[in-house]
Design an enzyme around this catalytic site. Sequence first.
Site, PDB file in Angstrom:
ATOM      1  N   GLU A  46       0.809  -1.159   0.029  1.00 20.88           N
ATOM      2  CA  GLU A  46       0.069  -0.131  -0.075  1.00 20.88           C
ATOM      3  C   GLU A  46       0.933   1.375  -0.102  1.00 20.88           C
ATOM      4  OE1 GLU A  46       0.175  -2.384   1.838  1.00 20.88           O
ATOM      5  OE2 GLU A  46      -1.721  -2.949   3.093  1.00 20.88           O
ATOM      6  N   GLU A  94       9.820 -33.835  -2.746  1.00 19.40           N
ATOM      7  CA  GLU A  94      10.153 -34.565  -4.070  1.00 19.40           C
ATOM      8  C   GLU A  94      10.095 -35.958  -4.028  1.00 19.40           C
ATOM      9  OE1 GLU A  94      12.619 -32.336  -6.579  1.00 19.40           O
ATOM     10  OE2 GLU A  94      12.688 -30.493  -5.357  1.00 19.40           O
ATOM     11  N   CYS A 108       0.508   0.127   8.246  1.00 17.70           N
ATOM     12  CA  CYS A 108      -0.083   0.790   6.919  1.00 17.70           C
ATOM     13  C   CYS A 108      -1.443   1.541   7.106  1.00 17.70           C
ATOM     14  CB  CYS A 108      -0.491  -0.568   6.141  1.00 17.70           C
ATOM     15  SG  CYS A 108       1.198  -1.083   5.580  1.00 17.70           S
ATOM     16  N   THR A 154      15.774 -41.643  -2.007  1.00 19.26           N
ATOM     17  CA  THR A 154      15.952 -40.735  -3.038  1.00 19.26           C
ATOM     18  C   THR A 154      17.494 -40.174  -2.955  1.00 19.26           C
ATOM     19  OG1 THR A 154      13.825 -40.196  -3.405  1.00 19.26           O
ATOM     20  CG2 THR A 154      15.476 -38.628  -4.257  1.00 19.26           C
ATOM     21  N   TRP A 198      16.057 -38.883 -16.521  1.00 15.75           N
ATOM     22  CA  TRP A 198      14.821 -38.054 -16.305  1.00 15.75           C
ATOM     23  C   TRP A 198      13.471 -38.743 -16.796  1.00 15.75           C
ATOM     24  CZ3 TRP A 198      15.951 -34.493 -12.720  1.00 15.75           C
ATOM     25  CH2 TRP A 198      17.371 -34.201 -12.663  1.00 15.75           C
TER      26      TRP A 198
END
Length: 378
Positions: free
Chosen positions: A58, A301, A89, A203, A177
Amino acid sequence: MSLRPTPAESELLARARQLAGRAEGHVSPNPLVGAVVVRDGEVVGEGWHAGPGHSHAEISALAGVTDPRGTTVVCTLEPCSHHGRTPPCTAALLEAGVGRVVIGTLDPLERGRAQGVQVLRRAGVEVAVAEGEDERACRELNSAFITWALTGRPEVTLKLATSLDGKIATASGESQWITGPGSRRRVHRMRAASDAVGVGIGTALADDPRLTARDLEGEVRQPARTVFDSRARLPLDGRLVATADQTPVLVIAGTEAPSARIEALVARGVDVRVLPGTAADRVRGALDLMGERELQSLLVEGGAGLAAVMLQAEVIDRVTWMLAPMVIGGTGAPGAVADPGFATLESAPRVDGIAVERIDDDVAISGRLRPLATLGGD
Ligand SMILES: NC(=O)c1ccc[n+]([C@@H]2O[C@H](COP(=O)([O-])OP(=O)(O)OC[C@H]3O[C@@H](n4cnc5c(N)ncnc54)[C@H](OP(=O)(O)O)[C@@H]3O)[C@@H](O)[C@H]2O)c1
């Protein structure tokens, strides 16, 4: 009756969201906020919050307006009424003499404080608060901030890449991939927009990932990298440990982790936390720990084991599933989510609010597994 934005103001809210999005990946632990100043239907100022320590939206929108008296300020989030890193604000809006303020959604952190809306209304400023689709879009813009503010935990997004038949790797463990370069660039952007990323030790052992956000333009904030690793098996000569002094690595271990392994990781700069209980307990404990550290978003992931634990523990808020146009097949190739799975269709988690996006030859399907937390009663 509560005031609502006009159709023209609703369009300006969409513009304010665009402005807010410019700082994506740079504002946490603050929210993304955009604002537009309008006089007689004409936009006379625009601004957004660029991150902690910078002006709020703002204020930056009003900065270029020569005479703000009587203008309307349209902002994606309720203006703050408290002293944080910057002054309130609401005080700046009142000082500027604005006539009307249009708010996309209420700020959960304003609850229990003076409340921006009340401060402005008490001072005679007309305040309209959005509802319906406008409000939903403004809440989604800050879903991580809102989740963290209301639950004390980061918003968790599960991202997986699979073949059309739902495999995350071949039977021999090859997974890089499955998806194409466009999807991989997207993943790097998702990492840069997340406060933390996480994988299971399976992983980390199979892929030796770096889990950093790379090959992106401009300044990139690296996420805190997390490995769920009950026995502290993360290799000392792997890429994660090798880069722990540059970008933090957090290992969530169980009480069964040998102390010699923990000490070796700690000696190399890894932050090891030993959490008690089952794998699901450790996941919940890790999310509490991240929340305490003001980490508002976690991108998970994989792999299949961690995805299973997190789905069973019902801690995943959103999913992004990337489908590559290939078929791996075979019962030996791992599916995206490991045992035990869900026994009935009724109990199988379903994703709502689906968005489907084509990325080169891949398809990304995103949506919500759990509704975004609400203030309740507002
Ligand atoms: N296509 C994709 O999107 C994608 C993504 C990621 C991985 N992958 C592939 O998936 C395979 C790996 O998957 P995975 O299922 O074997 O492994 P994973 O899910 O990465 O790791 C599973 C292991 O994480 C540990 N763990 C889980 N929850 C934990 C908790 N709360 N606290 C501490 N540790 C916890 C457990 O190991 P311990 O009990 O031994 O610690 C568990 O066996 C690899 O082939 C990889 O390339 C594919």
